[in-house]
Design a protein around this motif. Structure first.
Motif, PDB file in Angstrom:
ATOM      1  N   GLU A  64       5.586   2.289 -12.567  1.00 28.91           N
ATOM      2  CA  GLU A  64       6.154   0.934 -12.538  1.00 28.91           C
ATOM      3  C   GLU A  64       7.674   1.018 -12.535  1.00 28.91           C
ATOM      4  O   GLU A  64       8.256   1.794 -13.292  1.00 28.91           O
ATOM      5  N   GLY A  65       8.306   0.245 -11.693  1.00 19.68           N
ATOM      6  CA  GLY A  65       9.763   0.136 -11.681  1.00 19.68           C
ATOM      7  C   GLY A  65      10.470   1.135 -10.787  1.00 19.68           C
ATOM      8  O   GLY A  65      11.686   1.059 -10.638  1.00 19.68           O
ATOM      9  N   GLU A  66       9.740   2.037 -10.163  1.00 17.33           N
ATOM     10  CA  GLU A  66      10.438   3.019  -9.318  1.00 17.33           C
ATOM     11  C   GLU A  66      10.391   2.626  -7.838  1.00 17.33           C
ATOM     12  O   GLU A  66       9.596   1.767  -7.427  1.00 17.33           O
ATOM     13  N   ILE A  67      11.289   3.246  -7.090  1.00 17.92           N
ATOM     14  CA  ILE A  67      11.186   3.153  -5.625  1.00 17.92           C
ATOM     15  C   ILE A  67      10.547   4.458  -5.183  1.00 17.92           C
ATOM     16  O   ILE A  67      11.114   5.530  -5.381  1.00 17.92           O
ATOM     17  N   PHE A  68       9.351   4.328  -4.649  1.00 15.01           N
ATOM     18  CA  PHE A  68       8.588   5.503  -4.266  1.00 15.01           C
ATOM     19  C   PHE A  68       8.601   5.595  -2.743  1.00 15.01           C
ATOM     20  O   PHE A  68       8.216   4.653  -2.052  1.00 15.01           O
ATOM     21  N   GLY A  69       9.035   6.718  -2.241  1.00 10.97           N
ATOM     22  CA  GLY A  69       9.129   6.873  -0.790  1.00 10.97           C
ATOM     23  C   GLY A  69       7.959   7.654  -0.221  1.00 10.97           C
ATOM     24  O   GLY A  69       7.513   8.634  -0.815  1.00 10.97           O
ATOM     25  N   PHE A  70       7.490   7.189   0.921  1.00  9.44           N
ATOM     26  CA  PHE A  70       6.432   7.898   1.640  1.00  9.44           C
ATOM     27  C   PHE A  70       7.080   8.341   2.952  1.00  9.44           C
ATOM     28  O   PHE A  70       7.295   7.527   3.846  1.00  9.44           O
ATOM     29  N   LEU A  71       7.410   9.606   3.028  1.00 12.70           N
ATOM     30  CA  LEU A  71       8.220  10.094   4.131  1.00 12.70           C
ATOM     31  C   LEU A  71       7.393  10.985   5.049  1.00 12.70           C
ATOM     32  O   LEU A  71       6.704  11.898   4.586  1.00 12.70           O
ATOM     33  N   GLY A  72       7.468  10.702   6.330  1.00 10.33           N
ATOM     34  CA  GLY A  72       6.742  11.546   7.277  1.00 10.33           C
ATOM     35  C   GLY A  72       7.024  11.100   8.694  1.00 10.33           C
ATOM     36  O   GLY A  72       7.527  10.001   8.914  1.00 10.33           O
ATOM     37  N   PRO A  73       6.681  11.947   9.664  1.00 12.00           N
ATOM     38  CA  PRO A  73       6.927  11.575  11.061  1.00 12.00           C
ATOM     39  C   PRO A  73       5.942  10.488  11.511  1.00 12.00           C
ATOM     40  O   PRO A  73       4.988  10.175  10.795  1.00 12.00           O
TER      41      PRO A  73
END
Lengths: 313, 245
Positions: free
Chosen positions: A29-38
């Motif tokens: 909760e409260g984070e910026i979660f990145g989903f990184l991929g091509p």
């Protein structure tokens, strides 16, 4: 800290294609979660599953404590989703688009107008209130699409490629907005294929490729995981033909020649700096610029995925 | 349940705002039936009284299906249809909202077409209660039928083309121009499988006090049942899309 999203073995198949393959992760909760991929890595498919747009083939997920399979409507009511296209209703005004979103998400009647006007003001769109969505610029369309996703005050916001196709100014504005929304306590799940964007915005990043998560850590953690070596960017008053000689220096692991400088991978940074200085003195060269660089997220990404960074641009 | 009905109503209102004046809705929903009616009026001004119920039914099927088809087709093309699936509303609510938009549009079409039938076709109303029920249930059945047809299409096939492939033959097989009793048995069975037949029969009873094959109560019942069936099939099609997009 509580988990906003918990995912276990989530899988999505399309006939023979496994778009997302038994992935596990959690978002705090409260984070910026990145989903990184091509492109085609499985990012959007994951968002589509987690937002209830498509059903998973296998696996479990809980969002804000609600089970994705059995409490889909509750999940949908508590999340905001911005898809990778600005897909509001083109023939409706900006104001009515917001009102319709409020209606669909059960915002009380007396609140709808107030919230719509508040969001228009906050997103700098108040003067476009009565303009049809189709008349807005691309950046404004993106802003209004995000505003619609926030109208019911969701504690969790999915942003699928939020800056896709935007110009530099609009990208900066969007980054500022994402940070602001997050600072107000909204957990953000951000998918992007832009390494710099993920590095700049996210607290933690999951790198996904071919439906599998290859790494999940903080930005610094991912940098550290990669065995990328520090590098030195150097240029001399005469650069021609120096590459083989620089490669021959004992502490230099590799040399990339770029337009007006050399990019050296260094096993031992202090030693390499000494050798480069001696090399310049010995050849009568003047060092015109010299920079040392930590391994970047981009380099770490390339190492972890084997994907060339150019493919991500 | 109440929440679903309210959200379906919001979807219908949004559709009316957004697609009321869209070209496919206007051309196929209003102009086409009007031109058709005018052509018959000019050809045989004396003999059109018996055609009035059929022409009203035809206007309803073109109006309602055009509205539900155009709204789904357009939203799927630009990606905004997914906004409805993302919202906290069941697939029943989404399908009902789309159908309801068509029903309201059908009622507006009937407000235009019924006076046209009475004034220009000299049709006299015999049973107003059956007329009201026939217009309501026809709109429901036809709109749900259009919604279902559009939702089962995958890929880039134009839903309006498919809708026309279903609607145009119905004009000639539902007893609008040729009485059903004069059809051979095989064609009568085919006619009984077409949604438009029931609308024509119920409206014929309301205006002329007689029917070709199907009495008013079974016709109204069949329209209600058919509408519910296509609504159910539409929400099933939406659910299937979530599993196999």
């Amino acid at each position: 800290m509580k988990q906003a999203i918990e995912v276990h073995s989530l899988t999505r198949r399309y006939d023979d294609l496994v778009a997302v393959n038994h992935i596990h992760f959690s978002v705090q909760e409260g984070e910026i979660f990145g989903f990184l991929g091509p492109n085609g890595a499985g990012k959007t498919t994951t968002v589509r599953m987690l937002s209830g747009l498509i059903t998973p083939t296998e696996g479990e997920a809980r969002l804000l404590g609600f089970d994705l399979r059995t409490q889909t409507k509750k999940v949908k009511a508590h999340i905001g989703v911005v898809q990778d296209i600005s897909n509001l209703y083109p023939d409706l005004t900006c104001y009515y688009n917001l009102i319709f979103s409020a209606q669909m998400y059960g915002v009380p009647k007396g609140e709808r107008g107030k919230r719509a006007l508040g969001l228009l003001e906050r997103f700098d769109l108040l003067e476009k209130k009565e303009k049809k969505f189709l008349t807005l610029s691309r950046g404004m369309k993106r802003k209004l699409t995000i505003a619609c996703a926030l109208i019911h005050h969701p504690p969790l916001l999915f942003l699928d490629e939020p800056t896709l196709g935007l110009d530099v100014r609009a990208v900066r504005m969007m980054h500022r907005l994402i940070k602001e929304v997050n600072q107000e306590g909204v957990t953000v799940f951000l998918t992007t294929h832009q390494i710099a964007e993920a590095g700049k915005l996210c607290d933690r990043i999951a790198i996904i490729n071919k439906g599998k998560i290859l790494a999940l850590d903080t930005v610094q953690g991912i940098r550290n995981r990669a065995s990328a070596q520090p590098s030195i960017r150097v240029s001399f008053d005469r650069n021609e033909g120096l590459s083989p000689e620089l490669s021959a220096l004992p502490s230099v692991a590799g040399v990339r020649t770029q337009r007006d400088h050399f990019h050296l991978s260094a096993g031992n940074l202090p030693l390499a700096l000494t050798e480069i200085t001696k090399f310049a003195e010995g050849k009568g060269l003047i060092i015109t610029s010299l920079h040392t660089e930590e391994p970047s997220l981009e380099e770490a990404f390339v190492q972890l995925t084997g994907i060339k960074a150019e493919k991500m641009k | 349940m109440k929440d679903e009905l309210i959200k379906a109503w919001f979807i219908a209102l949004k559709d009316l705002r957004a697609y009321y004046f869209k070209p496919p809705t206007i051309s196929w929903g209003i102009l086409f039936p009007l031109v058709f009616a005018l052509a018959f009026l000019l050809r045989n001004p004396q003999g059109v009284k018996d055609l009035a119920p059929g022409l009203i039914a035809m206007s309803l099927i073109f109006g309602t299906t055009s509205m539900s088809t155009a709204s789904i087709m357009f939203e799927r093309r630009i990606g905004s249809f997914e906004r409805l699936i993302l919202a906290p509303v069941t697939m029943w609510g989404v399908a009902l909202g789309k159908v309801l938009g068509g029903v309201i549009f059908g009622l507006l079409v009937s407000v235009v077409m019924i006076p046209v039938a009475v004034l220009f076709f000299k049709a006299s109303l015999i049973n107003p209660a059956v007329l009201v029920l026939a217009v309501l249930l026809s709109s429901f059945l036809f709109s749900a039928f259009g919604c279902f047809l559009t939702l089962i299409i995958k890929g880039e096939v134009d839903a309006m083309t498919l809708a026309n492939a279903a609607r145009l033959p119905m004009i000639f097989l539902s007893g609008i121009f040729i009485p059903l009793v004069s059809f051979p048995l095989g064609l009568q069975i085919v006619a009984c499988g077409l949604p438009l037949t029931y609308g024509v029969e119920a409206l014929r009873y309301a205006f002329l006090g007689s029917v070709d094959l199907i009495p008013p109560l079974p016709a109204l019942g069949a329209m209600l049942g058919g509408g519910i069936f296509f609504l159910w099939a539409s929400q099933k099609a939406l659910q299937r899309r979530r599993k196999n997009p």
